[in-house]
Design a protein around this motif. Structure first.
Motif, PDB file in Angstrom:
ATOM      1  N   GLY A   2      -2.129   9.741   6.084  1.00  0.00           N
ATOM      2  CA  GLY A   2      -2.620   8.389   6.386  1.00  0.00           C
ATOM      3  C   GLY A   2      -3.804   7.887   5.586  1.00  0.00           C
ATOM      4  N   ASN A   3      -4.108   8.487   4.420  1.00  0.00           N
ATOM      5  CA  ASN A   3      -5.224   7.986   3.598  1.00  0.00           C
ATOM      6  C   ASN A   3      -4.715   7.117   2.451  1.00  0.00           C
ATOM      7  OD1 ASN A   3      -7.230   9.441   5.044  1.00  0.00           O
ATOM      8  ND2 ASN A   3      -6.493  11.309   4.026  1.00  0.00           N
ATOM      9  N   LEU A  60       4.408  -0.864   3.337  1.00  0.00           N
ATOM     10  CA  LEU A  60       3.656   0.396   3.399  1.00  0.00           C
ATOM     11  C   LEU A  60       4.578   1.566   3.076  1.00  0.00           C
ATOM     12  CD1 LEU A  60       1.011   1.884   4.167  1.00  0.00           C
ATOM     13  CD2 LEU A  60       1.878   1.992   6.512  1.00  0.00           C
ATOM     14  N   THR A  61       4.231   2.287   2.026  1.00  0.00           N
ATOM     15  CA  THR A  61       4.985   3.495   1.683  1.00  0.00           C
ATOM     16  C   THR A  61       4.157   4.702   2.073  1.00  0.00           C
ATOM     17  OG1 THR A  61       6.067   2.372  -0.153  1.00  0.00           O
ATOM     18  CG2 THR A  61       6.068   4.779  -0.212  1.00  0.00           C
ATOM     19  N   THR A  62       4.768   5.619   2.800  1.00  0.00           N
ATOM     20  CA  THR A  62       4.092   6.869   3.166  1.00  0.00           C
ATOM     21  C   THR A  62       4.632   7.960   2.253  1.00  0.00           C
ATOM     22  OG1 THR A  62       3.882   6.091   5.433  1.00  0.00           O
ATOM     23  CG2 THR A  62       3.576   8.459   5.061  1.00  0.00           C
ATOM     24  N   THR A 113      -0.179  15.301   1.353  1.00  0.00           N
ATOM     25  CA  THR A 113      -1.428  15.074   2.075  1.00  0.00           C
ATOM     26  C   THR A 113      -2.492  14.785   1.019  1.00  0.00           C
ATOM     27  OG1 THR A 113      -1.946  17.415   1.999  1.00  0.00           O
ATOM     28  CG2 THR A 113      -0.867  16.620   4.002  1.00  0.00           C
ATOM     29  N   GLY A 114      -3.636  14.249   1.440  1.00  0.00           N
ATOM     30  CA  GLY A 114      -4.723  14.044   0.462  1.00  0.00           C
ATOM     31  C   GLY A 114      -5.267  12.649   0.488  1.00  0.00           C
ATOM     32  N   GLY A 115      -5.775  12.194  -0.654  1.00  0.00           N
ATOM     33  CA  GLY A 115      -6.544  10.958  -0.694  1.00  0.00           C
ATOM     34  C   GLY A 115      -7.912  11.218  -0.087  1.00  0.00           C
ATOM     35  N   GLU A 116      -8.743  10.187  -0.134  1.00  0.00           N
ATOM     36  CA  GLU A 116     -10.086  10.336   0.442  1.00  0.00           C
ATOM     37  C   GLU A 116      -9.961  10.350   1.966  1.00  0.00           C
ATOM     38  OE1 GLU A 116     -13.915   7.556   0.365  1.00  0.00           O
ATOM     39  OE2 GLU A 116     -12.845   7.658  -1.559  1.00  0.00           O
ATOM     40  N   PRO A 117     -10.507  11.391   2.628  1.00  0.00           N
ATOM     41  CA  PRO A 117     -10.331  11.478   4.088  1.00  0.00           C
ATOM     42  C   PRO A 117     -10.881  10.243   4.802  1.00  0.00           C
ATOM     43  CG  PRO A 117     -11.276  13.515   3.206  1.00  0.00           C
ATOM     44  CD  PRO A 117     -11.279  12.526   2.079  1.00  0.00           C
ATOM     45  N   GLY A 118     -10.214   9.868   5.870  1.00  0.00           N
ATOM     46  CA  GLY A 118     -10.705   8.750   6.693  1.00  0.00           C
ATOM     47  C   GLY A 118     -10.559   7.393   6.043  1.00  0.00           C
ATOM     48  N   PHE A 160       0.843  -1.203   0.000  1.00  0.00           N
ATOM     49  CA  PHE A 160       0.000   0.000   0.000  1.00  0.00           C
ATOM     50  C   PHE A 160       0.869   1.241   0.000  1.00  0.00           C
ATOM     51  CE2 PHE A 160      -4.605  -0.252   0.662  1.00  0.00           C
ATOM     52  CZ  PHE A 160      -4.787  -1.621   0.714  1.00  0.00           C
ATOM     53  N   VAL A 161       0.311   2.314  -0.580  1.00  0.00           N
ATOM     54  CA  VAL A 161       0.893   3.637  -0.382  1.00  0.00           C
ATOM     55  C   VAL A 161      -0.167   4.458   0.337  1.00  0.00           C
ATOM     56  CG1 VAL A 161       0.202   4.351  -2.731  1.00  0.00           C
ATOM     57  CG2 VAL A 161       1.955   5.647  -1.534  1.00  0.00           C
TER      58      VAL A 161
END
Ligand SMILES: NC(=O)c1ccc[n+]([C@@H]2O[C@H](COP(=O)([O-])OP(=O)(O)OC[C@H]3O[C@@H](n4cnc5c(N)ncnc54)[C@H](OP(=O)(O)O)[C@@H]3O)[C@@H](O)[C@H]2O)c1
Length: 287
Positions: free
Chosen positions: A78-79, A240-242, A246-251, A72-73
């Protein structure tokens, strides 16, 4: 029809190969390296240089089922959900060395949830010549088996992934989904239906996959499928890549319930990818 898909696939392969070969790939730098003694290390000189060491794979918790990892990225906040996960800022090295590379180079199959297989031109494999060489040196087929999880059933005719007669596909589904797809599947002998009694029957499905020779799976998400696999205790590694954005769908974290166990590896991006963090984690309870 099939010839048309074959021609489109040839163009797709050429495009994927070109992208993989030409993308600048800033190397990662190791911050932590703490593999279990039974971890399998994969790599060649090219991957070891870019990844700054070997890439580790855990064995399956039991030989009755395949080993399975999640890759996952996530955004810096964190989204994980995004129509194009590239916007989360994981960078080229994540895309070409990790996602379409080390996380699946030794996998017999790639597993995706139905919502992740969007668009007609999708097919999950490795494309950089160095990664193809590495895969071949491991004695694996050129392309992994494509496993797609769907409960409602999917439009088989519309997507390249289901229409390449040399590349086996497994549809992980329940009876109602199978019924919806049965006509299209009958016309395509390279597609197998793997039926579950209920959506929670993933463990038995994994045992059946193992009995057909699939020993290692790379699950590419999304988070709905990932959560079911984590809950069923079927995940051995999380890559897991961080990203830096910021962004992506919140939550939309990888999973809402706590899942992080020990850290096997942590690396940082360099150059224009300074700030990217790659972690190889174990699910909780595994170390
Ligand atoms: N950041 C990342 O690394 C990453 C990775 C992957 C995806 N994504 C993004 O995440 C989003 C998609 O994620 P998502 O959580 O919405 O969907 P998803 O996990 O890709 O797919 C969910 C679908 O999988 C099927 N499914 C779920 N559980 C199942 C089970 N136990 N057995 C069989 N089939 C099952 C169902 O399909 P049916 O609806 O057909 O019944 C369900 O609707 C997209 O925006 C995608 O681009 C991001």
């Amino acid at each position: 029809m099939q010839r048309e898909w074959l021609e489109r696939f040839q163009e797709f392969v050429a495009r994927k190969t070109r992208l993989a070969e030409t993308a600048p790939l800033p190397p990662y730098r190791t911050e932590l390296n703490d593999p279990d003694e039974n971890a399998l290390a994969v790599g060649n000189a090219w991957t070891n240089r870019l990844f700054d060491g070997p890439f580790y794979l855990s064995p399956a918790a039991t030989p009755l089922r395949p080993a399975c990892s999640l890759v996952f990225v996530q955004s810096s906040d964190g989204n994980t959900s995004a129509a194009d996960p590239g916007v989360l800022g994981g960078g080229n090295t994540d895309t070409h060395l990790i996602y379409e590379g080390l996380s699946r180079v030794a996998a017999d199959a790639v597993l995706a949830g139905a919502q992740t297989v969007h668009g007609s031109e999708v097919m999950f494999s490795v494309w950089h010549p160095q990664l193809i060489d590495l895969r071949m040196s491991l004695g694996l087929s050129r392309h992994p088996v494509q496993i797609v999880a769907t409960l409602r059933g999917l439009e088989i005719a519309d997507s390249m992934l289901f229409n390449l007669s040399d590349i086996p596909v497994v549809l992980l589904t329940v009876a109602s989904g199978a019924e919806q797809m049965s006509h299209a599947v009958k016309l395509r002998p390279w597609i197998t239906l793997l039926l579950m009694e209920t959506p929670g029957d993933l463990r038995a499905a994994f045992e059946r996959l193992r009995s057909t020779g699939i020993a290692r799976i790379s699950c590419i998400g999304g988070r709905t499928l990932a959560r079911h696999l984590l809950d069923a205790g079927l995940i051995d590694d999380v890559y897991l890549t961080t990203g830096r954005n910021t962004g992506g769908e919140p939550g939309t974290p990888l999973a809402s319930a706590p899942w992080r166990g020990g850290t096997v590896v942590r690396k940082g991006g360099t150059g224009v990818e300074q700030g990217v963090i790659f972690e190889h984690l174990l699910p909780c309870g595994r170390r």
